[in-house]
Scaffold this motif. Sequence first.
Motif, short mmCIF file in Angstrom:
data_model
loop_
_atom_site.label_atom_id
_atom_site.label_comp_id
_atom_site.label_asym_id
_atom_site.label_seq_id
_atom_site.Cartn_x
_atom_site.Cartn_y
_atom_site.Cartn_z
N UNK A 1 0.85 -1.18 0.00
CA UNK A 1 0.00 0.00 0.00
C UNK A 1 0.88 1.24 0.00
N UNK A 2 0.86 1.99 -1.09
CA UNK A 2 1.66 3.20 -1.22
C UNK A 2 0.74 4.41 -1.01
N UNK A 3 1.06 5.21 0.00
CA UNK A 3 0.26 6.39 0.31
C UNK A 3 1.07 7.61 -0.11
N UNK A 4 0.58 8.31 -1.09
CA UNK A 4 1.34 9.42 -1.65
C UNK A 4 1.50 10.54 -0.62
N UNK A 5 2.72 11.09 -0.55
CA UNK A 5 3.03 12.27 0.27
C UNK A 5 2.84 12.02 1.76
N UNK A 6 3.22 10.83 2.23
CA UNK A 6 3.01 10.47 3.64
C UNK A 6 4.29 10.73 4.44
N UNK A 7 4.29 11.78 5.25
CA UNK A 7 5.42 12.13 6.08
C UNK A 7 5.59 11.15 7.24
N UNK A 8 6.84 11.02 7.70
CA UNK A 8 7.12 10.12 8.81
C UNK A 8 6.41 10.56 10.08
N UNK A 9 6.28 11.85 10.30
CA UNK A 9 5.76 12.34 11.59
C UNK A 9 4.24 12.34 11.69
N UNK A 10 3.54 11.79 10.70
CA UNK A 10 2.07 11.72 10.79
C UNK A 10 1.58 10.29 10.97
N UNK A 11 2.48 9.40 11.36
CA UNK A 11 2.11 7.99 11.46
C UNK A 11 0.95 7.78 12.43
N UNK A 12 0.94 8.50 13.54
CA UNK A 12 -0.15 8.31 14.51
C UNK A 12 -1.50 8.71 13.93
N UNK A 13 -1.52 9.69 13.04
CA UNK A 13 -2.77 10.05 12.40
C UNK A 13 -3.29 8.90 11.54
N UNK A 14 -2.37 8.14 10.99
CA UNK A 14 -2.76 7.01 10.15
C UNK A 14 -3.24 5.83 10.97
N UNK A 15 -2.62 5.62 12.11
CA UNK A 15 -2.83 4.35 12.84
C UNK A 15 -3.76 4.44 14.03
N UNK A 16 -4.25 5.62 14.40
CA UNK A 16 -5.02 5.71 15.64
C UNK A 16 -6.32 4.91 15.56
N UNK A 17 -6.78 4.64 14.33
CA UNK A 17 -8.00 3.86 14.16
C UNK A 17 -7.72 2.37 13.94
N UNK A 18 -6.45 1.99 13.90
CA UNK A 18 -6.14 0.59 13.63
C UNK A 18 -6.59 -0.33 14.76
N UNK A 19 -6.73 0.20 15.96
CA UNK A 19 -7.16 -0.62 17.08
C UNK A 19 -6.18 -1.74 17.35
#
Length: 462
Positions: free
Chosen positions: A31-49
Amino acid sequence: MTEQDRYEGQRPRLQIPRLRRETDNPPIILLSIDALRWDVTELLTWLFGSYADDFEQPEEPRTQGRWTAPSHGSMFTGVHPGDHRYVGARKPGDPSRPIHPELESIPKLLSRRGYKSSAIVSHTRILPEFGFGRGFDRFKLHKMAHDRWNTRETDARATVDQLIEWLDVDVGTSNVFYFAHLFDAHYPYYPPRSLHDGDSVDYDVIQQFTDLRPDNSDYLKLIESTDDPMDPQVLDEIKRYYGQSVDYIGSQLVRLFDRLETHDLYDDALIFITGDHGEEFGERGVYSHTSLYDENIRPAVLVKPPENTDWSVPTETDELDILPTIARAVGESPPSYCPGVPWQEDVPRRTRITERIDPDWYNVSIEEEGIKGIFTYPENFPDRPTERTVDRGPEYEEFYRLEAVREGNTDDHADSIDEDTKRRLREKAASFVTKKPIVDDSGLVAETDQETKEHLRQLGYF
């Protein structure tokens, strides 16, 4: 209703037949997410449960290209942009050579192992005409065009819907590989409609941001400028919209994980989530994905190895490593020419290299032992600079201590770095730029069609 409740309501709970698993080869999801900065990982994963604990995040990932076209070429082939030769068109009328056909690629490798491979992309720079279709059984374009961004007709939800549909159809297939490219977080940063009332997005702010961004067509002129005309309030709002888009992508990926689990594929799956590059929001006066600074070439990366494996993701990862890691996971040897390292092995300390091949300047970033040099040479687009050019020395040099950069000190640190270290990095840059290409130029050219040129223009690429 909270955002959490809204996303929970999106999770599928259908009971459907499971995919047959008759081999030890893992299902593979890239899964390639365009323009994904390293420091926004928590925004991506907070819903992963509960899924979040299954993913490992390397501290020091690197991409080998600074924008979508060359970075995906490296992701697919395991070699640097100057070696796979696909650097993307940057001006109307520029020819763009496809990925060289003699190079191994992930879908080609997996097809020999009996994998059914499927791809869905949202950017016209990673289409079959540029070499990305080789080895795929399915390939679909869900273009997120500029004029459809606010309607979100083909956003992350639609992409995940397609992946789920393919998963359901592939019942009975033992080996599957899915590649998806998600474009939601990219400029122009319109947030997803599900996160706001239709009237709450300030499109004037987006237009102001567009109007105020400095011209990025000349790298040296940009980084030597001390003038940043951006309005801080406009920038804060744009970064908020960007964060909402990253958050939305995370909510959609949970739906995919749920479906993988329904098919009894999740535990065994090897899942890569990676930015093809990061994004710059005015750090050092640079915007978009322009430079070889950390904000751009240190993307967010998350990896879920198959359950019960005896390897973990190393701290330092290159996108060059994805192909070798997949090869080793299915019992293949990586190509001998590939500089990447399978993560199933001990990754040695190595020189980290990223290159920027553009019509204004050629830049190469060399990192060793926590020190980074960026060397700028006159361009020889779409190739690397000639040996004669390199022998004259770089036009411009920058040096950084990564530890200081992590602490927010982004000034040039050349005065604190000894001359021997600077000379070593300079020599390694020259050696890399002038090395013999892995494959010679076959003269292959893929012309950019008019629709693609217009799409790139709308996205600010020229």
